[in-house]
Design a protein around this motif. Sequence first.
Motif, PDB file in Angstrom:
ATOM      1  N   VAL A   1       0.863  -1.177   0.000  1.00 28.65           N
ATOM      2  CA  VAL A   1       0.000   0.000   0.000  1.00 28.65           C
ATOM      3  C   VAL A   1       0.898   1.225   0.000  1.00 28.65           C
ATOM      4  O   VAL A   1       1.799   1.337   0.846  1.00 28.65           O
ATOM      5  N   GLU A   2       0.665   2.130  -0.940  1.00 31.83           N
ATOM      6  CA  GLU A   2       1.500   3.333  -0.984  1.00 31.83           C
ATOM      7  C   GLU A   2       1.429   4.070   0.352  1.00 31.83           C
ATOM      8  O   GLU A   2       0.389   4.108   0.999  1.00 31.83           O
ATOM      9  N   ILE A   3       2.561   4.642   0.735  1.00 30.87           N
ATOM     10  CA  ILE A   3       2.586   5.453   1.944  1.00 30.87           C
ATOM     11  C   ILE A   3       1.711   6.679   1.696  1.00 30.87           C
ATOM     12  O   ILE A   3       1.822   7.338   0.658  1.00 30.87           O
ATOM     13  N   ASN A   4       0.837   6.952   2.663  1.00 34.13           N
ATOM     14  CA  ASN A   4      -0.099   8.058   2.515  1.00 34.13           C
ATOM     15  C   ASN A   4      -0.341   8.719   3.873  1.00 34.13           C
ATOM     16  O   ASN A   4       0.268   8.339   4.875  1.00 34.13           O
ATOM     17  N   GLU A   5      -1.247   9.672   3.898  1.00 31.43           N
ATOM     18  CA  GLU A   5      -1.496  10.432   5.132  1.00 31.43           C
ATOM     19  C   GLU A   5      -2.086   9.574   6.242  1.00 31.43           C
ATOM     20  O   GLU A   5      -2.006   9.938   7.410  1.00 31.43           O
ATOM     21  N   ASP A   6      -2.641   8.425   5.900  1.00 35.18           N
ATOM     22  CA  ASP A   6      -3.255   7.557   6.901  1.00 35.18           C
ATOM     23  C   ASP A   6      -2.288   6.526   7.497  1.00 35.18           C
ATOM     24  O   ASP A   6      -2.553   6.011   8.574  1.00 35.18           O
ATOM     25  N   ASN A   7      -1.200   6.212   6.787  1.00 34.62           N
ATOM     26  CA  ASN A   7      -0.347   5.123   7.273  1.00 34.62           C
ATOM     27  C   ASN A   7       1.104   5.516   7.550  1.00 34.62           C
ATOM     28  O   ASN A   7       1.878   4.711   8.065  1.00 34.62           O
ATOM     29  N   TRP A   8       1.512   6.727   7.218  1.00 32.53           N
ATOM     30  CA  TRP A   8       2.920   7.099   7.340  1.00 32.53           C
ATOM     31  C   TRP A   8       3.421   7.030   8.778  1.00 32.53           C
ATOM     32  O   TRP A   8       4.536   6.580   9.016  1.00 32.53           O
ATOM     33  N   TYR A   9       2.596   7.449   9.732  1.00 32.43           N
ATOM     34  CA  TYR A   9       3.059   7.488  11.115  1.00 32.43           C
ATOM     35  C   TYR A   9       3.291   6.078  11.657  1.00 32.43           C
ATOM     36  O   TYR A   9       4.301   5.814  12.303  1.00 32.43           O
ATOM     37  N   THR A  10       2.373   5.184  11.365  1.00 38.02           N
ATOM     38  CA  THR A  10       2.540   3.789  11.786  1.00 38.02           C
ATOM     39  C   THR A  10       3.813   3.214  11.179  1.00 38.02           C
ATOM     40  O   THR A  10       4.577   2.516  11.848  1.00 38.02           O
ATOM     41  N   CYS A  11       4.067   3.538   9.921  1.00 31.23           N
ATOM     42  CA  CYS A  11       5.266   3.037   9.244  1.00 31.23           C
ATOM     43  C   CYS A  11       6.529   3.545   9.931  1.00 31.23           C
ATOM     44  O   CYS A  11       7.511   2.812  10.062  1.00 31.23           O
ATOM     45  N   CYS A  12       6.496   4.775  10.395  1.00 32.55           N
ATOM     46  CA  CYS A  12       7.671   5.344  11.080  1.00 32.55           C
ATOM     47  C   CYS A  12       7.962   4.642  12.403  1.00 32.55           C
ATOM     48  O   CYS A  12       9.083   4.692  12.897  1.00 32.55           O
ATOM     49  N   GLN A  13       6.969   3.984  12.966  1.00 29.78           N
ATOM     50  CA  GLN A  13       7.149   3.300  14.244  1.00 29.78           C
ATOM     51  C   GLN A  13       7.657   1.870  14.106  1.00 29.78           C
ATOM     52  O   GLN A  13       8.042   1.255  15.097  1.00 29.78           O
ATOM     53  N   LEU A  14       7.673   1.324  12.895  1.00 31.27           N
ATOM     54  CA  LEU A  14       8.171  -0.030  12.687  1.00 31.27           C
ATOM     55  C   LEU A  14       9.668  -0.075  12.963  1.00 31.27           C
ATOM     56  O   LEU A  14      10.395   0.879  12.682  1.00 31.27           O
ATOM     57  N   GLN A  15      10.138  -1.211  13.490  1.00 32.33           N
ATOM     58  CA  GLN A  15      11.549  -1.340  13.821  1.00 32.33           C
ATOM     59  C   GLN A  15      12.059  -2.734  13.496  1.00 32.33           C
ATOM     60  O   GLN A  15      11.351  -3.716  13.688  1.00 32.33           O
ATOM     61  N   VAL A  16      13.293  -2.769  13.039  1.00 32.29           N
ATOM     62  CA  VAL A  16      13.984  -4.049  12.894  1.00 32.29           C
ATOM     63  C   VAL A  16      14.645  -4.362  14.232  1.00 32.29           C
ATOM     64  O   VAL A  16      14.618  -3.549  15.155  1.00 32.29           O
TER      65      VAL A  16
END
Length: 148
Positions: free
Chosen positions: A7-22
């Motif tokens: 799913v393209e990064i958008n205004e609804d999912n960008w913040y959650t994506c920034c919280q992902l960690q390896v």
Amino acid sequence: MNTVTLVEINEDNWYTCCQLQVSAAQAAFLEPNAISILQAKFQLTLRPYAIYYGDEMAGFLMYNTELEELDGYWVYRIMIDERFQGRGIGKVAAKLMLAEIAALPDAGKIVVGYHPTNEGAHHLYKSLGFVDEGHRFGKEMAVVKYID
């Protein structure tokens, strides 16, 4: 069964994506997702995607839609959150991404760079048909996959 989708990064999912960690051991090999998302805002040929496993965000990837070094399309990032690793999600997501890149104009090859000691990346890219032809860019090696 949970499916893997991009799913393209958008205004609804960008913040959650920034919280992902390896994992801590992998963190030295990757820029934080926030840096990649910001990079895509300024380098408009980049395509940033969230990787979903079912309805949960499990990772992030990004590639360039413009030919670069070695006359190939470059994969900039693939990461799977440590909670989702070991399930094959990264490989499925990578295959979806590779299919998108293969459909781009003049897609003769796809290139990805990674640190030579990143064993996880090495195994993933080798399993996807990337080959090491000896290309090195700074501290990274670059492997190539030819498009049929």
